[in-house]
Design a protein around this motif. Structure first.
Motif, PDB file in Angstrom:
ATOM      1  N   VAL A   1       0.894  -1.364  -0.245  1.00  0.00           N
ATOM      2  CA  VAL A   1      -0.296   0.081  -0.091  1.00  0.00           C
ATOM      3  C   VAL A   1       1.142   1.293   0.187  1.00  0.00           C
ATOM      4  N   ILE A   2       1.943   1.080   0.352  1.00  0.00           N
ATOM      5  CA  ILE A   2       2.856   1.959   0.842  1.00  0.00           C
ATOM      6  C   ILE A   2       3.571   2.676  -0.637  1.00  0.00           C
ATOM      7  N   VAL A   3       4.054   1.846  -1.242  1.00  0.00           N
ATOM      8  CA  VAL A   3       4.853   1.857  -2.380  1.00  0.00           C
ATOM      9  C   VAL A   3       3.881   2.556  -3.099  1.00  0.00           C
ATOM     10  N   ALA A   4       2.709   1.951  -3.439  1.00  0.00           N
ATOM     11  CA  ALA A   4       1.537   2.147  -4.372  1.00  0.00           C
ATOM     12  C   ALA A   4       1.625   3.403  -3.814  1.00  0.00           C
ATOM     13  N   TRP A   5       0.780   4.383  -3.161  1.00  0.00           N
ATOM     14  CA  TRP A   5       0.883   5.029  -2.287  1.00  0.00           C
ATOM     15  C   TRP A   5       1.807   6.507  -2.868  1.00  0.00           C
ATOM     16  N   TRP A   6       3.080   5.829  -3.115  1.00  0.00           N
ATOM     17  CA  TRP A   6       4.359   6.478  -3.441  1.00  0.00           C
ATOM     18  C   TRP A   6       4.108   6.805  -4.821  1.00  0.00           C
ATOM     19  N   GLY A   7       3.522   5.783  -5.688  1.00  0.00           N
ATOM     20  CA  GLY A   7       3.926   6.058  -7.403  1.00  0.00           C
ATOM     21  C   GLY A   7       2.857   7.063  -6.907  1.00  0.00           C
ATOM     22  N   LEU A   8       1.165   6.861  -6.784  1.00  0.00           N
ATOM     23  CA  LEU A   8       0.369   7.602  -6.831  1.00  0.00           C
ATOM     24  C   LEU A   8       1.053   9.276  -7.073  1.00  0.00           C
ATOM     25  N   CYS A   9       1.605   9.824  -5.869  1.00  0.00           N
ATOM     26  CA  CYS A   9       1.867  11.067  -5.179  1.00  0.00           C
ATOM     27  C   CYS A   9       3.485  11.477  -6.433  1.00  0.00           C
ATOM     28  N   TYR A  10       3.808  10.197  -7.472  1.00  0.00           N
ATOM     29  CA  TYR A  10       4.852  10.807  -8.549  1.00  0.00           C
ATOM     30  C   TYR A  10       3.732  11.087  -9.733  1.00  0.00           C
ATOM     31  N   LEU A  11       3.039   9.808  -9.314  1.00  0.00           N
ATOM     32  CA  LEU A  11       2.464  10.316 -10.993  1.00  0.00           C
ATOM     33  C   LEU A  11       1.328  11.609 -11.124  1.00  0.00           C
ATOM     34  N   ALA A  12       1.112  12.126  -9.651  1.00  0.00           N
ATOM     35  CA  ALA A  12      -0.145  13.010  -9.632  1.00  0.00           C
ATOM     36  C   ALA A  12       1.383  14.117  -9.833  1.00  0.00           C
ATOM     37  N   VAL A  13       1.985  14.481  -9.400  1.00  0.00           N
ATOM     38  CA  VAL A  13       3.209  15.311 -10.145  1.00  0.00           C
ATOM     39  C   VAL A  13       3.829  14.775 -11.481  1.00  0.00           C
ATOM     40  N   ARG A  14       4.051  14.303 -12.135  1.00  0.00           N
ATOM     41  CA  ARG A  14       3.901  14.168 -13.422  1.00  0.00           C
ATOM     42  C   ARG A  14       2.693  14.501 -13.710  1.00  0.00           C
ATOM     43  N   MET A  15       1.550  14.169 -13.691  1.00  0.00           N
ATOM     44  CA  MET A  15       0.299  14.330 -14.863  1.00  0.00           C
ATOM     45  C   MET A  15       0.155  16.339 -15.011  1.00  0.00           C
ATOM     46  N   VAL A  16       0.345  16.945 -13.593  1.00  0.00           N
ATOM     47  CA  VAL A  16       0.573  18.608 -13.275  1.00  0.00           C
ATOM     48  C   VAL A  16       1.315  19.186 -13.929  1.00  0.00           C
ATOM     49  N   ALA A  17       2.517  18.191 -14.472  1.00  0.00           N
ATOM     50  CA  ALA A  17       3.794  18.850 -14.693  1.00  0.00           C
ATOM     51  C   ALA A  17       3.597  19.333 -16.248  1.00  0.00           C
ATOM     52  N   GLY A  18       3.092  17.729 -16.556  1.00  0.00           N
ATOM     53  CA  GLY A  18       3.376  18.137 -18.340  1.00  0.00           C
ATOM     54  C   GLY A  18       2.354  19.469 -18.627  1.00  0.00           C
ATOM     55  N   LEU A  19       1.292  18.639 -17.453  1.00  0.00           N
ATOM     56  CA  LEU A  19       0.017  19.761 -18.117  1.00  0.00           C
ATOM     57  C   LEU A  19       1.014  21.409 -18.568  1.00  0.00           C
ATOM     58  N   ILE A  20       1.754  21.254 -17.378  1.00  0.00           N
ATOM     59  CA  ILE A  20       1.761  23.076 -17.286  1.00  0.00           C
ATOM     60  C   ILE A  20       3.250  23.226 -18.623  1.00  0.00           C
ATOM     61  N   ASP A  21       3.912  22.410 -18.390  1.00  0.00           N
ATOM     62  CA  ASP A  21       4.993  22.650 -19.412  1.00  0.00           C
ATOM     63  C   ASP A  21       4.232  22.704 -20.330  1.00  0.00           C
ATOM     64  N   LYS A  22       3.176  21.277 -21.260  1.00  0.00           N
ATOM     65  CA  LYS A  22       2.437  21.303 -22.431  1.00  0.00           C
ATOM     66  C   LYS A  22       1.758  22.570 -22.431  1.00  0.00           C
TER      67      LYS A  22
END
Length: 421
Positions: free
Chosen positions: A35-56
């Motif tokens: 659960v903790i590993v999946a949680w860290w992955g979810l936090c990383y995906l959230a960063v990548r998704m929002v930052a990617g939208l801003i970068d584009k």
């Protein structure tokens, strides 16, 4: 402290009172780890998704920041359910009394109980650091993320978790000796109060990163504090790399009291505005708001203890006696927690409004012996309102009310009566 951090810590420790589980401890550790590993992955995906939208260029940076803040806030509250799942559902916190390593150590039990919460908080802090790095406002690299995460731990829940584990470790050491059986309960409570009075200010100075204050500024701050009625208080500047506006006063008496002012607060506010922020913290000390908050929580925990004792009473029906005995501690903790949250809401709001009002009363008297302090109550109210607006400028979330803190508009309206036409 945010309500989330308080709830995460108290909820985690309270779940140690759950009935024992037949779930093997190894399985509980494994499932919780996933659960903790999946949680860290979810936090990383959230960063990548929002930052990617801003970068584009698909969303503006300000909109992206707001999305990320809202997303992170939702994640925080969702993590409370995951903490309950790890400690209660998987049984990570339900078998500690049967493990040879933890069954005789309250400190080790508390570390295990707090681990899921700290791990999930760390995932969020690391995500915030990565997002800031992607936006170019923080350093990149794993070391920068690690140091930022550790700094967030120190300044948010570290000063709460450290004394809890430390005090439980002292209890463990005493229990290993014959002295433990000879110490009466009242002496233990006196020792706890002494540790809180003397230890918390020392811990604050050690936990929060600090920097030097120039001599003139420190002398002026000290004169405001002293003229406000706090004769002995250590002045400390919190080193936030000019990122945070914040102030707090810790400790109850004399030389055990410390005033913490963030570097950005000292840099950005005028002397008159800073004086009102300082007097607000002085008012908290003069009006004994911290001990009053602690005393206000006593009924909540007595209520929980009463429920626990009632469920374990011999008068319980035969069929429900075993169930009540197993769940008495948990239900008592839940009732205490709910009552605590409700009482804290009432007491926190009243103490903030009271500190604002008292600060405005104090200012004219303080101005007689200190420069750059408002000389009248109307001027004091105006400078305090200006300080509150300035430290929350550009951050709408900081101006809105929270469960433990009134909104900026409500505070200004409370100490600034409407003008008569």
């Amino acid at each position: 402290m945010q309500l989330y951090y308080f709830l995460a810590v108290i909820l985690s420790l309270s779940l140690g009172s759950l009935p024992e589980s037949n779930q093997p401890f190894g399985h509980a550790v494994g499932f919780s780890g996933l659960v903790i590993v999946a949680w860290w992955g979810l936090c990383y995906l959230a960063v990548r998704m929002v930052a990617g939208l801003i970068d584009k260029g698909e969303v503006e940076a300000t909109v992206g920041y707001d999305w990320f803040d809202r997303q992170t806030e939702c994640f925080r509250w969702f993590s409370l359910g995951l903490i309950l799942l790890c400690l209660g559902g998987f049984g990570l916190g339900r078998n500690l009394d049967r493990l040879p390593l933890t069954q005789h150590s309250l400190a080790l039990q508390s570390i295990v109980l707090l681990f899921p919460a700290i791990a999930m908080m760390a995932g969020l802090w690391a995500g915030e650091s990565l997002f800031a790095a992607r936006m170019g406002v923080a350093r990149r690299g794993w070391w920068a993320t690690l140091t930022s995460t550790f700094s967030a731990l120190r300044c948010s829940v570290g000063w709460l978790v450290a004394p809890i584990i430390g005090f439980l470790a002292i209890i463990d050491l005493i229990s290993l000796t014959a002295v433990g059986d000879q110490i009466p309960n009242w002496a233990a409570w006196i020792a706890l109060v002494a540790v809180m009075v003397a230890g918390i200010p020392i811990l604050v100075r050690r936990v929060f990163p600090t920097r030097q204050i120039d001599a003139d500024t420190k002398q002026w701050i000290q004169s405001v504090v002293t003229s406000g009625g706090i004769r002995r208080c250590k002045i400390v500047m919190w080193d936030t790399n000019h990122q945070t506006h914040n102030a707090m006063i810790a400790g109850l008496f004399g030389r055990f009291r410390v005033l913490l002012l963030s570097d950005r607060l000292v840099r950005d506010l005028t002397r008159e505005e800073l004086a009102m922020v300082i007097l607000h913290e002085v008012a908290h000390a003069k009006r004994f708001h911290v001990p009053l908050r602690i005393l206000a929580l006593v009924p909540a925990w007595l209520l929980g203890a009463g429920l626990e004792r009632g469920l374990m009473h011999d008068s319980m029906p035969v069929g429900a006696a075993d169930w009540a005995a197993d769940w008495a501690g948990t239900l008592g903790s839940v009732l205490s927690l709910v009552a605590t949250v409700l009482i804290l809401r009432l007491v926190s709001y009243r103490s903030e409004f009271d500190a604002d009002t008292v600060a405005c009363w104090l200012a004219p008297a303080v101005s007689r012996s200190c420069e750059r302090v408002p000389t009248t109550e109307p001027e004091a109210r105006r400078q305090l309102a200006s300080a509150l607006l300035r430290v929350t400028e550009g951050c709408a979330a900081a101006r809105r009310p929270t469960w433990l803190h009134p909104g900026i508009a409500d505070r200004i309206n409370a100490f600034s009566p409407p003008q008569v036409a």
